[in-house]
Design a protein around this motif. Structure first.
Motif, PDB file in Angstrom:
ATOM      1  N   LEU A   1      78.490  81.114 -18.877  1.00  0.00           N
ATOM      2  CA  LEU A   1      77.435  81.380 -19.849  1.00  0.00           C
ATOM      3  C   LEU A   1      77.889  80.959 -21.231  1.00  0.00           C
ATOM      4  N   VAL A   2      77.044  80.211 -21.916  1.00  0.00           N
ATOM      5  CA  VAL A   2      77.290  79.828 -23.306  1.00  0.00           C
ATOM      6  C   VAL A   2      76.162  80.400 -24.156  1.00  0.00           C
ATOM      7  N   LEU A   3      76.514  81.208 -25.132  1.00  0.00           N
ATOM      8  CA  LEU A   3      75.552  81.792 -26.050  1.00  0.00           C
ATOM      9  C   LEU A   3      75.642  81.066 -27.388  1.00  0.00           C
ATOM     10  N   VAL A   4      74.524  80.515 -27.832  1.00  0.00           N
ATOM     11  CA  VAL A   4      74.482  79.770 -29.096  1.00  0.00           C
ATOM     12  C   VAL A   4      73.710  80.609 -30.099  1.00  0.00           C
ATOM     13  N   GLU A   5      74.412  81.159 -31.066  1.00  0.00           N
ATOM     14  CA  GLU A   5      73.763  82.030 -32.048  1.00  0.00           C
ATOM     15  C   GLU A   5      73.345  81.251 -33.284  1.00  0.00           C
ATOM     16  N   GLY A   6      72.058  81.267 -33.576  1.00  0.00           N
ATOM     17  CA  GLY A   6      71.537  80.555 -34.731  1.00  0.00           C
ATOM     18  C   GLY A   6      71.820  81.264 -36.039  1.00  0.00           C
ATOM     19  N   ALA A   7      71.348  80.660 -37.121  1.00  0.00           N
ATOM     20  CA  ALA A   7      71.451  81.240 -38.459  1.00  0.00           C
ATOM     21  C   ALA A   7      70.035  81.521 -38.941  1.00  0.00           C
ATOM     22  N   GLY A   8      69.737  82.790 -39.208  1.00  0.00           N
ATOM     23  CA  GLY A   8      68.382  83.118 -39.618  1.00  0.00           C
ATOM     24  C   GLY A   8      67.402  82.940 -38.464  1.00  0.00           C
ATOM     25  N   GLY A   9      66.246  82.349 -38.771  1.00  0.00           N
ATOM     26  CA  GLY A   9      65.216  82.188 -37.755  1.00  0.00           C
ATOM     27  C   GLY A   9      65.249  80.839 -37.077  1.00  0.00           C
ATOM     28  N   LEU A  10      64.294  80.638 -36.196  1.00  0.00           N
ATOM     29  CA  LEU A  10      64.264  79.464 -35.325  1.00  0.00           C
ATOM     30  C   LEU A  10      64.123  78.150 -36.083  1.00  0.00           C
ATOM     31  N   LEU A  11      63.359  78.145 -37.174  1.00  0.00           N
ATOM     32  CA  LEU A  11      63.048  76.895 -37.867  1.00  0.00           C
ATOM     33  C   LEU A  11      63.792  76.719 -39.183  1.00  0.00           C
ATOM     34  N   VAL A  12      64.862  77.488 -39.380  1.00  0.00           N
ATOM     35  CA  VAL A  12      65.714  77.267 -40.555  1.00  0.00           C
ATOM     36  C   VAL A  12      66.354  75.887 -40.447  1.00  0.00           C
ATOM     37  N   ARG A  13      66.333  75.144 -41.547  1.00  0.00           N
ATOM     38  CA  ARG A  13      66.806  73.754 -41.540  1.00  0.00           C
ATOM     39  C   ARG A  13      68.335  73.677 -41.439  1.00  0.00           C
ATOM     40  N   PHE A  14      68.792  72.799 -40.547  1.00  0.00           N
ATOM     41  CA  PHE A  14      70.217  72.529 -40.396  1.00  0.00           C
ATOM     42  C   PHE A  14      70.651  71.296 -41.179  1.00  0.00           C
ATOM     43  N   ASP A  15      69.764  70.326 -41.313  1.00  0.00           N
ATOM     44  CA  ASP A  15      70.146  69.080 -41.990  1.00  0.00           C
ATOM     45  C   ASP A  15      68.988  68.559 -42.825  1.00  0.00           C
ATOM     46  N   GLU A  16      69.262  67.472 -43.562  1.00  0.00           N
ATOM     47  CA  GLU A  16      68.267  66.933 -44.485  1.00  0.00           C
ATOM     48  C   GLU A  16      67.082  66.300 -43.767  1.00  0.00           C
ATOM     49  N   ALA A  17      67.222  66.016 -42.487  1.00  0.00           N
ATOM     50  CA  ALA A  17      66.122  65.450 -41.711  1.00  0.00           C
ATOM     51  C   ALA A  17      65.191  66.524 -41.167  1.00  0.00           C
ATOM     52  N   GLY A  18      65.516  67.772 -41.439  1.00  0.00           N
ATOM     53  CA  GLY A  18      64.670  68.870 -40.969  1.00  0.00           C
ATOM     54  C   GLY A  18      65.018  69.378 -39.596  1.00  0.00           C
ATOM     55  N   GLY A  19      66.169  69.010 -39.054  1.00  0.00           N
ATOM     56  CA  GLY A  19      66.594  69.490 -37.749  1.00  0.00           C
ATOM     57  C   GLY A  19      66.814  70.993 -37.755  1.00  0.00           C
ATOM     58  N   THR A  20      66.451  71.646 -36.678  1.00  0.00           N
ATOM     59  CA  THR A  20      66.515  73.104 -36.578  1.00  0.00           C
ATOM     60  C   THR A  20      67.193  73.539 -35.287  1.00  0.00           C
ATOM     61  N   LEU A  21      67.343  74.844 -35.160  1.00  0.00           N
ATOM     62  CA  LEU A  21      67.877  75.396 -33.908  1.00  0.00           C
ATOM     63  C   LEU A  21      66.953  75.069 -32.748  1.00  0.00           C
ATOM     64  N   ALA A  22      65.655  75.030 -33.017  1.00  0.00           N
ATOM     65  CA  ALA A  22      64.693  74.673 -31.970  1.00  0.00           C
ATOM     66  C   ALA A  22      64.961  73.269 -31.443  1.00  0.00           C
ATOM     67  N   ASP A  23      65.274  72.343 -32.336  1.00  0.00           N
ATOM     68  CA  ASP A  23      65.583  70.973 -31.905  1.00  0.00           C
ATOM     69  C   ASP A  23      66.842  70.940 -31.056  1.00  0.00           C
ATOM     70  N   ALA A  24      67.839  71.746 -31.445  1.00  0.00           N
ATOM     71  CA  ALA A  24      69.081  71.796 -30.670  1.00  0.00           C
ATOM     72  C   ALA A  24      68.823  72.365 -29.279  1.00  0.00           C
ATOM     73  N   ALA A  25      68.019  73.429 -29.202  1.00  0.00           N
ATOM     74  CA  ALA A  25      67.709  74.025 -27.902  1.00  0.00           C
ATOM     75  C   ALA A  25      66.934  73.054 -27.022  1.00  0.00           C
ATOM     76  N   ARG A  26      66.031  72.280 -27.636  1.00  0.00           N
ATOM     77  CA  ARG A  26      65.268  71.290 -26.861  1.00  0.00           C
ATOM     78  C   ARG A  26      66.196  70.224 -26.300  1.00  0.00           C
ATOM     79  N   LEU A  27      67.127  69.741 -27.115  1.00  0.00           N
ATOM     80  CA  LEU A  27      68.073  68.740 -26.642  1.00  0.00           C
ATOM     81  C   LEU A  27      68.975  69.303 -25.541  1.00  0.00           C
ATOM     82  N   ALA A  28      69.306  70.579 -25.659  1.00  0.00           N
ATOM     83  CA  ALA A  28      70.166  71.232 -24.659  1.00  0.00           C
ATOM     84  C   ALA A  28      69.387  71.672 -23.425  1.00  0.00           C
ATOM     85  N   GLU A  29      68.055  71.581 -23.503  1.00  0.00           N
ATOM     86  CA  GLU A  29      67.174  72.037 -22.411  1.00  0.00           C
ATOM     87  C   GLU A  29      67.486  73.484 -22.041  1.00  0.00           C
TER      88      GLU A  29
END
Length: 239
Positions: free
Chosen positions: A106-134
């Motif tokens: 089991l791998v638990l990935v803990e975000g920062a703040g809420g789901l759509l908090v921006r990670f980078d200047e392109a607007g990438g979020t935790l939601a985008d990371a979860a989608r890529l990780a399926e």
């Protein structure tokens, strides 16, 4: 679920303690666990961050990983920009999670703040990371008034990104819940479109680690390796 993302409907609602409880319950079942914190903000280089707190509560058997650390307690993209440091990008998060999943149950990935908090200047979020990780996403919510709207908005964002909500955990359940909190026992699953999977007692993170580990499975439903009777919560607390 080899990878599970953990997000919240806001800040300071119990994401880290929830992550620790899920880790402790999985360890109690004999599973190997890793915790990934993509971006730790508001911490100096030598201070223990959220991943270290999870390991303190859940046990040293937890593997911890952190991709970036920024000194100011801000959204990751803002903190990275102000510090003049590279941001964390969703693809990096998904790649790191996949590498950990190759050697952990089991791998638990803990975000920062809420789901759509921006990670980078392109607007990438935790939601985008979860989608890529399926990977599915566990939502940590507050107990009382206002949580239904915040939970419904987070669930809508998950669906918009094509993500599965694994369920909802209340990150701090009061010893004497008021009417709104008791009503929310029945209403949160409808708001989220997913089951209620945990009630963590207020102050759980202040317990001695041994007591935390012993109690954690009883706060969580079997879907999170817990032993709690989720249906019993409505009978015990519901209004």
């Amino acid at each position: 679920m080899p990878v599970l993302f953990v997000t919240g409907t806001g800040t300071e609602i119990g994401k880290t303690v929830t992550t620790a409880a899920v880790a402790a319950a999985a360890l109690a079942r004999g599973r190997s666990v890793a915790v990934l914190k993509p971006a730790q903000t508001g911490m100096g280089p030598d201070e223990p961050g959220d991943a270290a707190e999870v390991a303190r509560l859940a046990g040293a058997a937890v593997t911890t990983a952190e991709l970036a650390r920024y000194p100011e307690p801000l959204a990751p993209e803002t903190a990275a920009r102000r510090a003049g440091l590279p941001p964390v990008r969703p693809a990096e998060v998904a790649e790191a999670a996949a590498k950990l999943a190759a050697s952990h149950d089991l791998v638990l990935v803990e975000g920062a703040g809420g789901l759509l908090v921006r990670f980078d200047e392109a607007g990438g979020t935790l939601a985008d990371a979860a989608r890529l990780a399926e990977a599915p996403v566990l939502v940590v919510a507050q107990a009382g008034l206002g949580t239904l709207n915040a939970t419904a908005l987070t669930a809508l964002a998950l669906r918009t990104h094509g993500l599965t909500c694994a369920g909802v955990v209340v990150g701090s359940w009061p010893a004497e819940p008021g009417l709104a909190a008791r009503c929310n026992i029945g209403d949160l699953p409808e708001a989220a479109g997913a089951p209620l999977l945990g009630l963590l007692p207020q102050g759980a993170g202040a317990l001695p680690p041994s007591a935390f580990r012993a109690a954690a499975p009883g706060w969580l439903a079997p879907a999170l390796d817990g032993t709690a009777d989720a249906a019993g919560w409505a009978a015990e607390y519901g209004a």
